[in-house]
Write a protein that holds these residues in place. Structure first.
Motif, PDB file in Angstrom:
ATOM      1  N   ASN A  57       0.852  -1.196   0.000  1.00 15.56           N
ATOM      2  CA  ASN A  57       0.000   0.000   0.000  1.00 15.56           C
ATOM      3  C   ASN A  57       0.889   1.248   0.000  1.00 15.56           C
ATOM      4  OD1 ASN A  57      -2.168   1.695   0.112  1.00 15.56           O
ATOM      5  ND2 ASN A  57      -2.815   1.129   2.186  1.00 15.56           N
ATOM      6  N   ILE A  95      -1.465  11.882  -8.482  1.00 15.81           N
ATOM      7  CA  ILE A  95      -0.620  10.732  -8.851  1.00 15.81           C
ATOM      8  C   ILE A  95       0.105  11.052 -10.160  1.00 15.81           C
ATOM      9  CG2 ILE A  95      -0.590   8.263  -9.425  1.00 15.81           C
ATOM     10  CD1 ILE A  95      -1.766   8.689  -6.675  1.00 15.81           C
ATOM     11  N   LEU A 110       5.108   0.645  -7.601  1.00 18.25           N
ATOM     12  CA  LEU A 110       4.380   1.208  -8.749  1.00 18.25           C
ATOM     13  C   LEU A 110       5.285   2.164  -9.528  1.00 18.25           C
ATOM     14  CD1 LEU A 110       0.964   2.132  -7.035  1.00 18.25           C
ATOM     15  CD2 LEU A 110       1.435   0.160  -8.518  1.00 18.25           C
ATOM     16  N   VAL A 113       3.857   8.022  -8.396  1.00 20.39           N
ATOM     17  CA  VAL A 113       4.049   8.507  -7.026  1.00 20.39           C
ATOM     18  C   VAL A 113       2.918   9.488  -6.683  1.00 20.39           C
ATOM     19  CG1 VAL A 113       5.618  10.371  -7.768  1.00 20.39           C
ATOM     20  CG2 VAL A 113       5.688   9.577  -5.407  1.00 20.39           C
ATOM     21  N   ALA A 114       2.445   9.402  -5.426  1.00 16.47           N
ATOM     22  CA  ALA A 114       1.375  10.280  -4.953  1.00 16.47           C
ATOM     23  C   ALA A 114       2.006  11.483  -4.243  1.00 16.47           C
ATOM     24  CB  ALA A 114       0.471   9.515  -3.995  1.00 16.47           C
ATOM     25  N   PRO A 137       1.486   8.419   5.522  1.00 17.87           N
ATOM     26  CA  PRO A 137       0.107   7.937   5.486  1.00 17.87           C
ATOM     27  C   PRO A 137      -0.627   8.470   6.722  1.00 17.87           C
ATOM     28  CG  PRO A 137       1.495   6.241   6.416  1.00 17.87           C
ATOM     29  CD  PRO A 137       2.385   7.451   6.162  1.00 17.87           C
ATOM     30  N   ARG A 190      -9.830   8.341  -5.048  1.00 19.23           N
ATOM     31  CA  ARG A 190     -10.395   8.344  -3.695  1.00 19.23           C
ATOM     32  C   ARG A 190     -11.091   9.681  -3.494  1.00 19.23           C
ATOM     33  NH1 ARG A 190      -6.513   7.892   1.529  1.00 19.23           N
ATOM     34  NH2 ARG A 190      -5.940  10.006   0.923  1.00 19.23           N
ATOM     35  N   CYS A 221      -7.125   2.651  -6.362  1.00 19.96           N
ATOM     36  CA  CYS A 221      -6.350   3.166  -5.238  1.00 19.96           C
ATOM     37  C   CYS A 221      -6.032   1.963  -4.341  1.00 19.96           C
ATOM     38  CB  CYS A 221      -7.216   4.182  -4.486  1.00 19.96           C
ATOM     39  SG  CYS A 221      -6.325   5.189  -3.359  1.00 19.96           S
ATOM     40  N   PRO A 222      -4.765   1.510  -4.283  1.00 20.82           N
ATOM     41  CA  PRO A 222      -4.472   0.271  -3.559  1.00 20.82           C
ATOM     42  C   PRO A 222      -5.056   0.250  -2.145  1.00 20.82           C
ATOM     43  CG  PRO A 222      -2.505   1.067  -4.668  1.00 20.82           C
ATOM     44  CD  PRO A 222      -3.548   2.126  -4.857  1.00 20.82           C
ATOM     45  N   LEU A 224      -7.756   1.340  -0.973  1.00 18.44           N
ATOM     46  CA  LEU A 224      -9.200   1.162  -0.813  1.00 18.44           C
ATOM     47  C   LEU A 224      -9.641  -0.297  -0.929  1.00 18.44           C
ATOM     48  CD1 LEU A 224     -10.729   4.297  -2.603  1.00 18.44           C
ATOM     49  CD2 LEU A 224     -10.309   3.934  -0.187  1.00 18.44           C
TER      50      LEU A 224
HETATM   51  P1  AMP Z   1      -3.252   7.210   3.535  1.00 16.84           P
HETATM   52  O1  AMP Z   1      -2.255   8.299   3.492  1.00 16.84           O
HETATM   53  O2  AMP Z   1      -3.123   6.286   4.704  1.00 16.84           O
HETATM   54  O3  AMP Z   1      -4.625   7.759   3.375  1.00 16.84           O
HETATM   55  O4  AMP Z   1      -2.962   6.311   2.277  1.00 16.84           O
HETATM   56  C1  AMP Z   1      -2.594   6.863   1.024  1.00 16.84           C
HETATM   57  C2  AMP Z   1      -3.569   6.443  -0.031  1.00 16.84           C
HETATM   58  O5  AMP Z   1      -3.061   6.887  -1.308  1.00 16.84           O
HETATM   59  C3  AMP Z   1      -3.741   4.945  -0.092  1.00 16.84           C
HETATM   60  O6  AMP Z   1      -5.093   4.633  -0.304  1.00 16.84           O
HETATM   61  C4  AMP Z   1      -2.878   4.588  -1.283  1.00 16.84           C
HETATM   62  O7  AMP Z   1      -3.314   3.393  -1.867  1.00 16.84           O
HETATM   63  C5  AMP Z   1      -3.015   5.793  -2.194  1.00 16.84           C
HETATM   64  N1  AMP Z   1      -1.865   5.907  -3.091  1.00 16.84           N
HETATM   65  C6  AMP Z   1      -0.595   6.237  -2.741  1.00 16.84           C
HETATM   66  N2  AMP Z   1       0.219   6.186  -3.826  1.00 16.84           N
HETATM   67  C7  AMP Z   1      -0.542   5.822  -4.877  1.00 16.84           C
HETATM   68  C8  AMP Z   1      -0.284   5.591  -6.263  1.00 16.84           C
HETATM   69  N3  AMP Z   1       0.939   5.730  -6.779  1.00 16.84           N
HETATM   70  N4  AMP Z   1      -1.324   5.215  -7.041  1.00 16.84           N
HETATM   71  C9  AMP Z   1      -2.569   5.079  -6.519  1.00 16.84           C
HETATM   72  N5  AMP Z   1      -2.881   5.282  -5.220  1.00 16.84           N
HETATM   73  C10 AMP Z   1      -1.883   5.649  -4.400  1.00 16.84           C
END
Ligand code: AMP
Ligand code: MG
Length: 331
Positions: A57, A95, A110, A113-114, A137, A190, A221-222, A224
């Motif tokens: 994740n 992203i 992946l 990057v977010a 996170p 999300r 979104c991994p 979710l």
């Molecule tokens: P959180 O900060 O705990 O809310 O988690 C970050 C969220 O962003 C998670 O749901 C991840 O799956 C999502 N996320 C982070 N990087 C990516 C990416 N490269 N592609 C898709 N979703 C992402």
């Protein structure tokens, strides 16, 4: 490990710790984040350990200046520039295709990057003073609701991180909107406080990921795909005609039953009744901390009054339906 719980007066101490590879929990306008230097793989691993987060994740990288995007993103499409101009700093994560130097621990392998640029002043000052970009996170144990007040962070992470900065309550209360700008279409992966309607004002063909609409599709979104946001209590959502919602819940009350009311409604005989307010912005603000409060009061079943609404209501629905494991009663 001893956790130092500090206020904004001690940001510089916490920033030094981040700079040197430590872990710091900080408030943002969405929820509290658990941060570490995004380019230090040992530091990033500490985040996964502290949370018990699955390694597949990926994390969001937080910046304190728009120019830092160039450390992370391989290319910045025009749509992303537009969204950054309109919504950054703020509760929007984008992203991008990642640069090679972005480490696998952050992206879970992946090719994207977010990135988010938060508006909360404490978050901003911490990231800036750390002289790093910060992977973070939500600051909860994996699987439990995201923390929106400092005491919820302390319940989950005291003794598991180096610093917690108490910045009182988070304004929004739900995690950021995640938008994929890496492909040809702009897609919300999300939902959050920056809504589809707000994005469509600037990018008319932006859309919601199919996995958010159709239960049979896997969300892109991994994060979710996991059971999430769930308290120990069983949550049951009751929605539909207001009088019938009330009638249904009234006929199921006992001392270990809790109720989230929406737009009023008294429930004598319930163990604990919490009022989500009279609009979806206040429902969003209250939801996660209420879910935690039911557990603290030994509530076993929670009935949540709900009505399907647009705007930030889409994000509330997404989190609430996950919290209840899709136990939804339509009346
Ligand atoms: P959180 O900060 O705990 O809310 O988690 C970050 C969220 O962003 C998670 O749901 C991840 O799956 C999502 N996320 C982070 N990087 C990516 C990416 N490269 N592609 C898709 N979703 C992402
Ligand atoms: Mg989270």
């Amino acid at each position: 490990m001893t956790t130092k719980i500090v206020t904004k007066e001690n940001i510089s101490e916490a920033a030094k710790c981040l700079n040197e590879g430590g872990t710091v929990v900080f408030p943002t306008e969405t929820v509290y984040g658990l941060g570490a230097d995004a380019f230090n793989s040992v530091a990033v691993k500490k985040i996964f350990e502290a949370k018990g987060r699955p390694g597949d994740n990926p994390l969001i990288v937080h910046i304190s200046d728009i120019s830092q995007i160039h450390l992370l993103a391989r290319e910045i499409p025009d749509n992303a520039k537009l969204l950054a101009q309109k919504f950054w700093p703020g509760p929007l994560t984008m992203i991008f295709k990642k640069k090679d130097q972005v480490i696998n621990e952050v992206t879970a392998g992946l090719d994207t990057v977010a990135v988010r640029y938060p508006s909360n002043q404490i978050a901003h000052d911490l990231i800036e003073q750390s002289q790093k970009v910060v992977a973070a996170p939500s600051a909860n144990l994996s699987g439990s609701p995201s923390p929106t007040v400092c005491s919820d962070v302390v319940d989950d992470l005291n003794g598991r991180v180096d610093f917690i900065i108490d910045g009182t309550g988070c304004e929004i209360g739900l995690e950021s909107t995640v938008v994929d700008v890496s492909g040809n279409t702009v897609t919300i992966l999300r939902p959050g406080a920056i809504t589809l309607e707000m994005i469509r004002e600037f990018i008319p063909d932006a859309k919601l990921d199919g996995g958010l609409i159709d239960n049979d599709q896997v969300p892109k979104c991994p994060g979710l795909k996991y059971t999430h946001y769930s308290p120990n209590a069983d949550v049951i959502v009751v929605q539909g005609n207001k009088d019938k919602v009330r009638e249904y819940i009234l006929s199921h009350l006992s001392s270990d039953v809790g109720v989230i009311t929406y737009k009023g409604g008294e429930y004598p005989g319930a163990g604990l009744v919490l009022d989500a307010g009279d609009n979806m912005t206040s429902y969003a603000h209250n939801l996660f901390t209420y879910l935690r409060r039911f557990d603290k009061n030994n509530i076993k079943i929670v009935y949540a009054e709900f009505s399907v609404e647009e705007g930030i209501g889409v994000a509330v629905r997404n989190r609430l339906y996950k919290a209840c494991g899709h136990k939804i009663i339509e009346v």
